[in-house]
Write a protein that holds these residues in place. Structure first.
Motif, mmCIF file in Angstrom:
data_model
loop_
_atom_site.group_PDB
_atom_site.id
_atom_site.type_symbol
_atom_site.label_atom_id
_atom_site.label_comp_id
_atom_site.label_asym_id
_atom_site.label_seq_id
_atom_site.Cartn_x
_atom_site.Cartn_y
_atom_site.Cartn_z
ATOM 1 N N SER A 27 0.853 -1.192 0.000
ATOM 2 C CA SER A 27 0.000 0.000 0.000
ATOM 3 C C SER A 27 0.887 1.239 0.000
ATOM 4 O O SER A 27 2.120 1.135 -0.031
ATOM 5 N N LEU A 28 0.242 2.397 0.068
ATOM 6 C CA LEU A 28 0.989 3.665 0.091
ATOM 7 C C LEU A 28 1.844 3.812 1.341
ATOM 8 O O LEU A 28 2.714 4.684 1.400
ATOM 9 N N THR A 29 1.610 2.968 2.329
ATOM 10 C CA THR A 29 2.356 3.100 3.590
ATOM 11 C C THR A 29 3.149 1.846 3.960
ATOM 12 O O THR A 29 3.834 1.848 4.983
ATOM 13 N N SER A 30 3.061 0.788 3.173
ATOM 14 C CA SER A 30 3.740 -0.445 3.594
ATOM 15 C C SER A 30 4.263 -1.281 2.431
ATOM 16 O O SER A 30 3.695 -1.271 1.337
ATOM 17 N N PHE A 31 5.347 -1.993 2.706
ATOM 18 C CA PHE A 31 5.898 -2.984 1.785
ATOM 19 C C PHE A 31 6.548 -4.076 2.619
ATOM 20 O O PHE A 31 6.776 -3.911 3.817
ATOM 21 N N GLU A 32 6.878 -5.203 1.980
ATOM 22 C CA GLU A 32 7.391 -6.357 2.717
ATOM 23 C C GLU A 32 8.434 -7.087 1.883
ATOM 24 O O GLU A 32 8.259 -7.281 0.677
ATOM 25 N N PHE A 33 9.518 -7.501 2.524
ATOM 26 C CA PHE A 33 10.551 -8.286 1.844
ATOM 27 C C PHE A 33 10.057 -9.725 1.719
ATOM 28 O O PHE A 33 9.727 -10.364 2.713
ATOM 29 N N VAL A 34 9.971 -10.228 0.490
ATOM 30 C CA VAL A 34 9.376 -11.545 0.269
ATOM 31 C C VAL A 34 10.265 -12.409 -0.632
ATOM 32 O O VAL A 34 11.158 -11.921 -1.330
ATOM 33 N N LYS A 35 9.962 -13.696 -0.606
ATOM 34 C CA LYS A 35 10.596 -14.681 -1.483
ATOM 35 C C LYS A 35 9.492 -15.357 -2.287
ATOM 36 O O LYS A 35 8.464 -15.753 -1.746
ATOM 37 N N ILE A 36 9.708 -15.492 -3.601
ATOM 38 C CA ILE A 36 8.778 -16.234 -4.449
ATOM 39 C C ILE A 36 9.558 -17.332 -5.171
ATOM 40 O O ILE A 36 10.603 -17.061 -5.771
ATOM 41 N N ARG A 37 9.059 -18.539 -5.094
ATOM 42 C CA ARG A 37 9.684 -19.629 -5.841
ATOM 43 C C ARG A 37 9.127 -19.621 -7.257
ATOM 44 O O ARG A 37 7.936 -19.772 -7.468
ATOM 45 N N LEU A 38 10.026 -19.461 -8.219
ATOM 46 C CA LEU A 38 9.617 -19.398 -9.613
ATOM 47 C C LEU A 38 9.707 -20.755 -10.313
ATOM 48 O O LEU A 38 8.961 -21.021 -11.266
ATOM 49 N N PHE A 39 10.636 -21.584 -9.845
ATOM 50 C CA PHE A 39 10.778 -22.923 -10.412
ATOM 51 C C PHE A 39 11.243 -23.890 -9.323
ATOM 52 O O PHE A 39 12.152 -23.558 -8.577
ATOM 53 N N PRO A 40 10.642 -25.068 -9.205
ATOM 54 C CA PRO A 40 9.444 -25.494 -9.952
ATOM 55 C C PRO A 40 8.214 -24.733 -9.487
ATOM 56 O O PRO A 40 8.173 -24.238 -8.357
ATOM 57 N N ILE A 41 7.232 -24.640 -10.342
ATOM 58 C CA ILE A 41 5.986 -23.967 -9.981
ATOM 59 C C ILE A 41 5.355 -24.683 -8.794
ATOM 60 O O ILE A 41 5.385 -25.909 -8.711
ATOM 61 N N GLU A 42 4.816 -23.904 -7.872
ATOM 62 C CA GLU A 42 4.262 -24.469 -6.646
ATOM 63 C C GLU A 42 3.216 -25.540 -6.947
ATOM 64 O O GLU A 42 2.314 -25.342 -7.769
ATOM 65 N N PHE A 43 3.361 -26.682 -6.303
ATOM 66 C CA PHE A 43 2.425 -27.790 -6.458
ATOM 67 C C PHE A 43 1.279 -27.632 -5.463
ATOM 68 O O PHE A 43 1.504 -27.528 -4.268
ATOM 69 N N LYS A 44 0.046 -27.614 -5.960
ATOM 70 C CA LYS A 44 -1.118 -27.348 -5.101
ATOM 71 C C LYS A 44 -1.715 -28.621 -4.500
ATOM 72 O O LYS A 44 -2.779 -28.567 -3.900
ATOM 73 N N GLY A 45 -1.052 -29.749 -4.689
ATOM 74 C CA GLY A 45 -1.504 -30.952 -3.999
ATOM 75 C C GLY A 45 -2.296 -31.932 -4.834
ATOM 76 O O GLY A 45 -2.695 -32.982 -4.341
ATOM 77 N N GLU A 46 -2.525 -31.616 -6.094
ATOM 78 C CA GLU A 46 -3.251 -32.559 -6.948
ATOM 79 C C GLU A 46 -2.736 -32.468 -8.378
ATOM 80 O O GLU A 46 -2.334 -31.410 -8.849
ATOM 81 N N TYR A 47 -2.736 -33.629 -9.048
ATOM 82 C CA TYR A 47 -2.300 -33.678 -10.427
ATOM 83 C C TYR A 47 -3.485 -33.443 -11.357
ATOM 84 O O TYR A 47 -4.621 -33.771 -11.029
ATOM 85 N N TYR A 48 -3.207 -32.890 -12.509
ATOM 86 C CA TYR A 48 -4.261 -32.648 -13.493
ATOM 87 C C TYR A 48 -4.499 -33.925 -14.295
ATOM 88 O O TYR A 48 -3.574 -34.491 -14.876
ATOM 89 N N GLU A 49 -5.741 -34.369 -14.314
ATOM 90 C CA GLU A 49 -6.086 -35.594 -15.015
ATOM 91 C C GLU A 49 -7.077 -35.296 -16.135
ATOM 92 O O GLU A 49 -7.695 -34.240 -16.186
ATOM 93 N N GLY A 50 -7.209 -36.267 -17.035
ATOM 94 C CA GLY A 50 -8.195 -36.136 -18.104
ATOM 95 C C GLY A 50 -7.786 -35.209 -19.214
ATOM 96 O O GLY A 50 -8.599 -34.834 -20.062
ATOM 97 N N GLU A 51 -6.516 -34.793 -19.241
ATOM 98 C CA GLU A 51 -6.019 -33.921 -20.309
ATOM 99 C C GLU A 51 -4.811 -34.581 -20.950
ATOM 100 O O GLU A 51 -3.992 -35.207 -20.277
ATOM 101 N N ASP A 52 -4.704 -34.458 -22.231
ATOM 102 C CA ASP A 52 -3.535 -34.985 -22.930
ATOM 103 C C ASP A 52 -3.063 -33.943 -23.930
ATOM 104 O O ASP A 52 -3.813 -33.045 -24.308
ATOM 105 N N PHE A 53 -1.815 -34.071 -24.357
ATOM 106 C CA PHE A 53 -1.236 -33.089 -25.266
ATOM 107 C C PHE A 53 -0.617 -33.790 -26.461
ATOM 108 O O PHE A 53 -0.067 -34.891 -26.343
#
Length: 254
Positions: free
Chosen positions: A149-175
Motif C-alpha cells: 500500500s501507500l504506507t507499507s511494503f514487505e521483503f518476500v521470497k517467491i519460488r519461480l521454479f518449480p511452480i508451486e504444487f497445489k496438492g493434486e495432479y491434473y487428469e483427463g487432459e492430454d497433449f
C-alpha cells in the motif's frame, strides 16, 4: 524554504514513480496468473508425469536466487534486507540486481545495476535459460520488496521454479507434442520466469518509492515543526522587545 521546496519535489516525484511502477506491474499481473495456471496444468499433468516427460529438478542440487535491490539514495533499509538475505545464502548461486549491494563470490553468476535492468535483461534471460536447460539447480527463487500500500511494503521470497504444487495432479487432459518436449518445456519455463521477474521488478520499484515517500514526508513534517518553533521563538523575541520598550518608556516618564 529552499530545502522545503526540494523535499516537496522529491516527495512528489516518488509518488509519480510509484504510480508508474504499479501501472507497469498491472500489465503483467493478470496475464501472469493465466500463464501460471497454464504451466501448472502442463507441469503437473498426470499423463506427462507417468511418461516421465516433465522437468523434474534434483532436490539435492543448489538453488539459484535472484535478488532485486535498488540503485538510488534514501533506501538504506530497503537494501539492507536484500544484503542480509544474500549473506545467509552463501551456498546458493546468485543473480544480483542493484549496484548498492556490495557482494561478490564465485557463486554470483551475474550482477547488474537496477537502472540497467531493461538494457541488460537479455543477460538475465540467458542465465535463466541455461539454468533450466541444464537442470543444475533444485529451485529458482526471487527475493524482493513487495508493495502492499501507500504506507507499507514487505521483503518476500517467491519460488519461480518449480511452480508451486497445489496438492493434486491434473487428469483427463492430454497433449499432442510434435517437438522435443524438454526444449519446449524449458523455453516455456524460461519465458514464465522472465515474465514474473519483470513484474517483481516493477512492484519492487513501487515499494522502493513507498520508502522514499515515507522518508520525504517525515522530513516535511520535521521542517514544518521547525518552522513552528522558529515562529514561536520570533514571537517570543518580539514580545520581549515590546516589554523592554515599555519598561524604557516607563523609566523615561518617571
Amino acid at each position: 524554504m529552499k530545502i522545503k521546496n526540494v523535499v516537496k519535489v522529491m516527495n512528489f516525484q516518488s509518488l509519480l514513480r510509484m504510480d508508474k511502477a504499479l501501472k507497469e506491474a498491472d500489465k503483467y499481473r493478470d496475464v501472469g496468473k493465466e500463464i501460471t495456471e497454464i504451466l501448472s496444468r502442463i507441469m503437473y499433468n498426470k499423463n506427462l508425469i507417468l511418461d516421465k516427460m516433465i522437468l523434474a529438478p534434483d532436490s539435492n542440487k543448489p538453488k539459484l536466487n535472484i535478488y532485486i535491490a535498488n540503485d538510488y539514495g534514501f533506501c538504506g533499509n530497503f537494501n539492507s534486507e536484500v544484503s542480509r538475505q544474500i549473506k545467509k545464502d552463501i551456498n546458493e548461486y546468485k543473480i544480483i540486481i542493484g549496484k548498492k549491494i556490495i557482494y561478490t563470490d564465485d557463486k554470483v553468476l551475474l550482477k547488474i545495476e537496477k537502472e540497467q535492468f531493461e538494457q541488460r535483461f537479455m543477460e538475465i534471460e540467458r542465465c535463466i535459460d541455461e539454468a533450466i536447460r541444464s537442470m543444475n539447480y533444485s529451485e529458482v527463487n526471487v527475493f524482493y520488496n513487495h508493495y502492499h500500500s501507500l504506507t507499507s511494503f514487505e521483503f518476500v521470497k517467491i519460488r519461480l521454479f518449480p511452480i508451486e504444487f497445489k496438492g493434486e495432479y491434473y487428469e483427463g487432459e492430454d497433449f499432442v507434442i510434435e517437438t522435443n518436449i524438454n526444449d519446449f518445456l524449458s523455453s516455456l519455463m524460461t519465458f514464465y520466469i522472465c515474465y514474473q521477474l519483470r513484474m517483481c521488478e516493477s512492484i519492487s520499484f513501487a515499494a522502493e518509492n513507498v520508502l522514499r515517500s515515507q522518508i520525504t514526508s517525515s522530513a516535511l513534517d520535521k521542517i514544518k515543526e521547525r518552522e513552528e518553533e522558529l515562529k514561536h521563538e520570533e514571537a517570543k523575541m518580539r514580545k520581549q522587545k515590546s516589554i523592554l520598550k515599555s519598561v524604557e518608556n516607563y523609566k523615561k516618564v518617571m
